[in-house]
Design a protein around this motif. Sequence first.
Motif, PDB file in Angstrom:
ATOM      1  N   ASN A 183       0.839  -1.208   0.000  1.00 60.50           N
ATOM      2  CA  ASN A 183       0.000   0.000   0.000  1.00 60.50           C
ATOM      3  C   ASN A 183       0.864   1.244   0.000  1.00 60.50           C
ATOM      4  O   ASN A 183       1.131   1.843   1.030  1.00 60.50           O
ATOM      5  N   THR A 184       1.319   1.610  -1.192  1.00 62.24           N
ATOM      6  CA  THR A 184       2.224   2.751  -1.305  1.00 62.24           C
ATOM      7  C   THR A 184       1.658   3.751  -2.315  1.00 62.24           C
ATOM      8  O   THR A 184       2.236   4.013  -3.359  1.00 62.24           O
ATOM      9  N   GLY A 185       0.485   4.250  -1.978  1.00 56.60           N
ATOM     10  CA  GLY A 185      -0.145   5.209  -2.895  1.00 56.60           C
ATOM     11  C   GLY A 185      -0.960   4.504  -3.955  1.00 56.60           C
ATOM     12  O   GLY A 185      -1.395   3.363  -3.766  1.00 56.60           O
ATOM     13  N   TYR A 186      -1.181   5.178  -5.063  1.00 54.84           N
ATOM     14  CA  TYR A 186      -2.041   4.606  -6.109  1.00 54.84           C
ATOM     15  C   TYR A 186      -1.465   3.291  -6.619  1.00 54.84           C
ATOM     16  O   TYR A 186      -0.259   3.175  -6.817  1.00 54.84           O
ATOM     17  N   ASP A 187      -2.349   2.320  -6.862  1.00 49.93           N
ATOM     18  CA  ASP A 187      -1.917   1.042  -7.427  1.00 49.93           C
ATOM     19  C   ASP A 187      -1.858   1.224  -8.952  1.00 49.93           C
ATOM     20  O   ASP A 187      -2.785   0.875  -9.683  1.00 49.93           O
ATOM     21  N   LEU A 188      -0.740   1.804  -9.405  1.00 45.72           N
ATOM     22  CA  LEU A 188      -0.653   2.228 -10.811  1.00 45.72           C
ATOM     23  C   LEU A 188      -0.837   1.089 -11.803  1.00 45.72           C
ATOM     24  O   LEU A 188      -1.365   1.281 -12.892  1.00 45.72           O
ATOM     25  N   LYS A 189      -0.360  -0.109 -11.410  1.00 51.51           N
ATOM     26  CA  LYS A 189      -0.442  -1.209 -12.390  1.00 51.51           C
ATOM     27  C   LYS A 189      -1.880  -1.474 -12.821  1.00 51.51           C
ATOM     28  O   LYS A 189      -2.141  -1.854 -13.961  1.00 51.51           O
ATOM     29  N   GLN A 190      -2.815  -1.241 -11.885  1.00 46.91           N
ATOM     30  CA  GLN A 190      -4.216  -1.525 -12.220  1.00 46.91           C
ATOM     31  C   GLN A 190      -4.720  -0.645 -13.359  1.00 46.91           C
ATOM     32  O   GLN A 190      -5.647  -1.020 -14.073  1.00 46.91           O
ATOM     33  N   LEU A 191      -4.105   0.543 -13.519  1.00 51.51           N
ATOM     34  CA  LEU A 191      -4.545   1.427 -14.610  1.00 51.51           C
ATOM     35  C   LEU A 191      -4.316   0.790 -15.971  1.00 51.51           C
ATOM     36  O   LEU A 191      -5.077   0.997 -16.914  1.00 51.51           O
ATOM     37  N   PHE A 192      -3.214   0.026 -16.082  1.00 50.96           N
ATOM     38  CA  PHE A 192      -2.865  -0.547 -17.392  1.00 50.96           C
ATOM     39  C   PHE A 192      -3.666  -1.818 -17.680  1.00 50.96           C
ATOM     40  O   PHE A 192      -3.768  -2.231 -18.827  1.00 50.96           O
ATOM     41  N   ILE A 193      -4.212  -2.430 -16.612  1.00 53.85           N
ATOM     42  CA  ILE A 193      -4.996  -3.658 -16.786  1.00 53.85           C
ATOM     43  C   ILE A 193      -6.406  -3.253 -17.231  1.00 53.85           C
ATOM     44  O   ILE A 193      -7.091  -2.507 -16.542  1.00 53.85           O
ATOM     45  N   GLY A 194      -6.786  -3.729 -18.408  1.00 51.31           N
ATOM     46  CA  GLY A 194      -8.096  -3.362 -18.954  1.00 51.31           C
ATOM     47  C   GLY A 194      -8.087  -2.065 -19.747  1.00 51.31           C
ATOM     48  O   GLY A 194      -9.131  -1.648 -20.229  1.00 51.31           O
ATOM     49  N   ALA A 195      -6.923  -1.429 -19.901  1.00 54.73           N
ATOM     50  CA  ALA A 195      -6.856  -0.144 -20.634  1.00 54.73           C
ATOM     51  C   ALA A 195      -6.777  -0.346 -22.142  1.00 54.73           C
ATOM     52  O   ALA A 195      -6.777   0.616 -22.900  1.00 54.73           O
ATOM     53  N   GLU A 196      -6.681  -1.591 -22.592  1.00 56.01           N
ATOM     54  CA  GLU A 196      -6.671  -1.923 -24.022  1.00 56.01           C
ATOM     55  C   GLU A 196      -5.565  -1.175 -24.781  1.00 56.01           C
ATOM     56  O   GLU A 196      -5.771  -0.695 -25.906  1.00 56.01           O
ATOM     57  N   GLY A 197      -4.422  -1.030 -24.133  1.00 60.67           N
ATOM     58  CA  GLY A 197      -3.264  -0.432 -24.802  1.00 60.67           C
ATOM     59  C   GLY A 197      -3.359   1.070 -24.995  1.00 60.67           C
ATOM     60  O   GLY A 197      -2.568   1.651 -25.735  1.00 60.67           O
TER      61      GLY A 197
END
Length: 457
Positions: A183-197
Motif C-alpha cells: 500500500n504505497t499510494g495509487y496502485d498504478l499497475k491496475q490502470l494498465f490492466i483493462g486499458a486496451e493499450g
Amino acid sequence: MFLAELVEALGADAVSTGEAIAPRHRTDWSGVSPALPLALLRPRNTGQVSAALRLCTKHGVPVVPQGGLTGLAGGAVPRPDAVALSLDRMNAIESIDVAASTMTVQAGATLQAVHEAAAAKGLLFGVDLGARGSCQIGGNLATNAGGNGVLQFGMMREQTLGLEAVLADGRVLPMMRPMQKNNTGYDLKQLFIGAEGTLGVITRAVLRLHPLPRTRATMLVALPTFDAALELLGRLHARFSGSVSAFELMWRDFVAASLKWQSLREPFDDVHPFIVLTEISGSNEAALAAALEEELGSAMEAGLVLDAAIAQSQAQARSFWKIREATAELPTNMHPPLNFDVSLPMADIGRFAAACRAALDARWPGNISVFFGHIGDSNLHLSTDMSTVDGSEHDVEAIVYGEVEKFSGSVSAEHGIGLHKKPWLGVSRTPDELEAMRSIKLALDPLGLMNPGKVFD
Ligand code: FAD
C-alpha cells in the motif's frame, strides 16, 4: 527519417513495412476494418520497446500494441498512420517461485505457455480461455480477460501482483514487486490492466499461481427456472467453499442450437428450460462424489433440480463441455452471428434475458437468438443470427443495450470496448466517469499516441 531511426534503434529485422508485414497483423479476430500499419515493430526487450516509443513520441506517430490478435472488440486493429508494436518476440517465462506461487513472464508469452509452465511445477494459473494457444499475457492483461476460472480465482486483475509498462514517451514503470501487500499510494499497475493499450505498453508481469486441484467433478444439472440456478449456485458455494470452478448456464434455445449444430443427443430424457454445466474441484475423488450426490439430492428434494448427471470419466466430462462449447460453432451456423458480452447484477440476469428475448421477438418474430452465461460471474452472452433479423447490427444493439441500460448493466463484461462498443460506452459509464478516464489518459499520454481511437475518441 523516422523509419531509419527505428531501424537504427531496434535492428532491421525488428522493423518491417508494406507487403513484408504478415496479413495477420492487419486486424484482430473480429476481422474489423483491416489496415496496413505504417510499420510493424517486433522488439526483443523492454529497452527496445522504450526506444521505439521514444521515437514515436519524437515524430508524433501513434502506436497500436498487438498481442496474439485474438481480441473480439477490434482493440489491436492498426491504422495506416500508426506503427503496430507486436510483443510476440518477448515471450519468455522468466522464472517461477514455487514457494511463493508466482511466475514472472514477458508480455508476449502465450496463455498456454503460462499454463504449461505452471503445471510443470504442480501449479495452476487462474485464467483460461478458448484462445489460449494464441492470446498473450500482455493482451490478456490489456483486456482484463476473464474466461473459465473467474468464479474461483477472479479475472486477470486478480491474478497480477506486478507489472512493467512503458509509457508513450518511453519512460519505463517497473512495478514488478511480487508482494500482495503493497500500500504505497495509487496502485498504478491496475490502470494498465483493462486499458486496451491506450495508456502504455505492458512488457512484463508477475502472476499469481494456485495449487493444481487433485480431482475435479463435472456435472450437467437440469433446472426449472433461472432463480433455481442462482439458489443452487449459492448452495454449492456454501458447501464447496472456494472450489466451484465453473457454473455455465445454458438457456433452452442455446442447448437446442448446440445439439442441432453438433448432432448431439439430448443429455436428459426430458427437455428442460435450463441446463447448467458446473465443475467442483477437490482433493479426494470419492469424498467429492459423495458430497455432490448428497447436495444434488437435497436440491432435488427442494425442487431446485429436475435432473442431474455427474461425469463418470474424462470422456464424459468432455462430452458435457462440448454442449457448452457450441460457441465455436456460431460463425458456421449463424449468418453472421452478432455476439454480445454483457454483465448485469446477478439476480437480474434471468429477468434481463426474458426482457431481451421479448423485445427481440416483438420486433423480429422468429429471430434466432441464443442465451448462455458464466452467471456466477454476472456475465451473460447472447448471439443473434443476423440472417433472421430484418435490420442492421445497430438496430439489434439498440434493443440489447437498451435493456442493459434499464438493468444498470455493462456493455462489456470481458471482451473490452475496442472499436466495436465505443458508441455504447455511455450506456455503462456516466459523463463524469468518462471525463475522469480522459484525464488519466491525458496525464499518461498527453499527445494521444497510445492506441488512438480505441475505447473512446
Ligand atoms: P490482442 O487481440 O492482440 O489485443 C487486445 C487488446 O490489448 C488491444 O487493444 C491491444 O492493443 C492490447 N494489447 C495487446 N497486447 C498489449 C500489451 N502488451 N500492452 C498493452 N496493450 C496490449 N476473452 C475473455 O475475456 N474471455 C474468454 O472466455 C474469451 N474467449 C475467447 C475465445 C476465442 C476463441 C477467442 C478468439 C477470443 C476469446 N476472448 C476471450 C477474447 C480474447 O482472447 C481476449 O480478449 C484476449 O485477452 C486477447 O489477447 P491477445 O493477446 O490476443 O490481444
